[in-house]
Design a protein around this motif. Structure first.
Motif, mmCIF file in Angstrom:
data_model
loop_
_atom_site.group_PDB
_atom_site.id
_atom_site.type_symbol
_atom_site.label_atom_id
_atom_site.label_comp_id
_atom_site.label_asym_id
_atom_site.label_seq_id
_atom_site.Cartn_x
_atom_site.Cartn_y
_atom_site.Cartn_z
ATOM 1 N N GLN A 113 54.069 46.246 40.275
ATOM 2 C CA GLN A 113 53.281 47.398 40.715
ATOM 3 C C GLN A 113 52.090 47.630 39.798
ATOM 4 O O GLN A 113 51.005 47.980 40.257
ATOM 5 C CB GLN A 113 54.152 48.648 40.777
ATOM 6 N N ALA A 114 52.261 47.426 38.491
ATOM 7 C CA ALA A 114 51.155 47.587 37.552
ATOM 8 C C ALA A 114 50.074 46.540 37.829
ATOM 9 O O ALA A 114 48.880 46.845 37.802
ATOM 10 C CB ALA A 114 51.647 47.472 36.116
ATOM 11 N N ALA A 115 50.491 45.305 38.114
ATOM 12 C CA ALA A 115 49.525 44.249 38.412
ATOM 13 C C ALA A 115 48.789 44.551 39.713
ATOM 14 O O ALA A 115 47.569 44.357 39.810
ATOM 15 C CB ALA A 115 50.230 42.903 38.506
ATOM 16 N N GLN A 116 49.498 45.038 40.724
ATOM 17 C CA GLN A 116 48.857 45.383 41.993
ATOM 18 C C GLN A 116 47.888 46.542 41.813
ATOM 19 O O GLN A 116 46.809 46.559 42.396
ATOM 20 C CB GLN A 116 49.905 45.739 43.040
ATOM 21 N N SER A 117 48.265 47.501 40.991
ATOM 22 C CA SER A 117 47.393 48.641 40.735
ATOM 23 C C SER A 117 46.114 48.198 40.025
ATOM 24 O O SER A 117 45.012 48.622 40.375
ATOM 25 C CB SER A 117 48.129 49.684 39.898
ATOM 26 N N ALA A 118 46.264 47.314 39.049
ATOM 27 C CA ALA A 118 45.097 46.807 38.330
ATOM 28 C C ALA A 118 44.205 45.996 39.256
ATOM 29 O O ALA A 118 42.973 46.104 39.206
ATOM 30 C CB ALA A 118 45.534 45.954 37.146
ATOM 31 N N ALA A 119 44.807 45.187 40.142
ATOM 32 C CA ALA A 119 44.025 44.390 41.082
ATOM 33 C C ALA A 119 43.295 45.291 42.069
ATOM 34 O O ALA A 119 42.138 45.042 42.418
ATOM 35 C CB ALA A 119 44.928 43.404 41.820
ATOM 36 N N ALA A 120 43.958 46.353 42.502
ATOM 37 C CA ALA A 120 43.326 47.280 43.439
ATOM 38 C C ALA A 120 42.147 47.991 42.787
ATOM 39 O O ALA A 120 41.105 48.186 43.400
ATOM 40 C CB ALA A 120 44.339 48.295 43.947
ATOM 41 N N GLN A 121 42.296 48.365 41.524
ATOM 42 C CA GLN A 121 41.196 49.022 40.823
ATOM 43 C C GLN A 121 40.043 48.060 40.613
ATOM 44 O O GLN A 121 38.890 48.438 40.718
ATOM 45 C CB GLN A 121 41.671 49.581 39.483
ATOM 46 N N GLY A 122 40.346 46.804 40.355
ATOM 47 C CA GLY A 122 39.307 45.803 40.165
ATOM 48 C C GLY A 122 38.557 45.519 41.448
ATOM 49 O O GLY A 122 37.357 45.283 41.446
ATOM 50 N N SER A 123 39.243 45.563 42.595
ATOM 51 C CA SER A 123 38.576 45.276 43.866
ATOM 52 C C SER A 123 37.748 46.451 44.352
ATOM 53 O O SER A 123 36.915 46.299 45.220
ATOM 54 C CB SER A 123 39.609 44.890 44.931
ATOM 55 N N ALA A 125 35.628 48.037 42.488
ATOM 56 C CA ALA A 125 34.328 47.966 41.844
ATOM 57 C C ALA A 125 33.412 47.059 42.657
ATOM 58 O O ALA A 125 33.821 46.040 43.171
ATOM 59 C CB ALA A 125 34.460 47.409 40.427
ATOM 60 N N GLY A 126 32.184 47.449 42.798
ATOM 61 C CA GLY A 126 31.192 46.661 43.525
ATOM 62 C C GLY A 126 30.734 45.485 42.697
ATOM 63 O O GLY A 126 31.166 45.283 41.572
ATOM 64 N N PRO A 127 29.835 44.659 43.258
ATOM 65 C CA PRO A 127 29.375 43.483 42.552
ATOM 66 C C PRO A 127 28.706 43.816 41.222
ATOM 67 O O PRO A 127 28.765 43.045 40.283
ATOM 68 C CB PRO A 127 28.391 42.828 43.507
ATOM 69 N N ASP A 128 28.091 44.975 41.125
ATOM 70 C CA ASP A 128 27.440 45.342 39.872
ATOM 71 C C ASP A 128 28.334 46.245 39.015
ATOM 72 O O ASP A 128 27.876 46.808 38.033
ATOM 73 C CB ASP A 128 26.091 46.012 40.145
ATOM 74 N N ALA A 133 32.128 49.339 46.226
ATOM 75 C CA ALA A 133 32.175 48.036 46.877
ATOM 76 C C ALA A 133 31.748 48.141 48.327
ATOM 77 O O ALA A 133 31.174 47.221 48.870
ATOM 78 C CB ALA A 133 33.582 47.458 46.786
ATOM 79 N N GLY A 134 32.035 49.252 48.960
ATOM 80 C CA GLY A 134 31.702 49.402 50.365
ATOM 81 C C GLY A 134 32.677 48.640 51.229
ATOM 82 O O GLY A 134 33.548 47.937 50.757
ATOM 83 N N SER A 135 32.521 48.776 52.535
ATOM 84 C CA SER A 135 33.412 48.081 53.445
ATOM 85 C C SER A 135 32.988 46.636 53.602
ATOM 86 O O SER A 135 31.872 46.247 53.242
ATOM 87 C CB SER A 135 33.391 48.777 54.817
#
Length: 151
Positions: A113-123, A125-128, A133-135
């Motif tokens: 769950q911690a890894a999924q949460s970190a991945a979700a937070q990383g995704s 963020a937008g390219p900059d 990030a937008g849709s």
């Protein structure tokens, strides 16, 4: 944490259904004692079913099911207290393996769950890296060539 404690209290109550069913089985069918004990078992199972629905709203289903294994330990406790059964070394080893499995699963689930949460937070963020990030449709539209850019 509160939901997990609630789950274990619910499982403790659920394990008592075995006490009622074992005692009901020792009574003549449809006697007052049989009906009373069987009714107690049904009441526990009814309460458990409602409680289980509340638990799985708050916990992942895999975690909730993995923790159901502790009812084996409660069964041993009730066997000693109510039926004078003895706990043997193989039973203790089995109970320890059950608990180790529950703990390992809970730890692994927490890490997942911690890894999924970190991945979700990383995704998010937008390219900059601005967090916008937008849709997916917005990203495709921003990458599509302008009308005048087509050959």
């Amino acid at each position: 944490m509160g939901a997990l404690i609630g789950l274990h209290l619910l499982l403790l109550v659920y394990s008592l259904s075995g006490f009622f069913s074992k005692n009901a089985a020792a009574q003549p069918v449809m006697s007052f004692q049989f009906v009373l004990l069987y009714g107690g078992m049904l009441a526990i199972l009814f309460g458990y079913a409602i409680g289980w629905q509340q638990v799985i709203k708050r916990l992942p289903l895999t975690l909730a099911f993995a923790n159901k294994a502790v009812t084996v330990i409660w069964g041993m406790v009730w066997g000693v207290i109510f039926f004078g059964e003895t706990i043997t070394l193989p039973m203790v080893i089995g109970a320890a393996l059950v608990m180790a499995g529950v703990v390992l699963f809970a730890v692994a689930d927490g890490q997942d769950q911690a890894a999924q949460s970190a991945a979700a937070q990383g995704s998010e963020a937008g390219p900059d890296g601005d967090g916008a990030a937008g849709s997916a449709a917005e990203r495709r539209a921003s990458q599509a060539p302008e009308e005048g850019d087509r050959p």
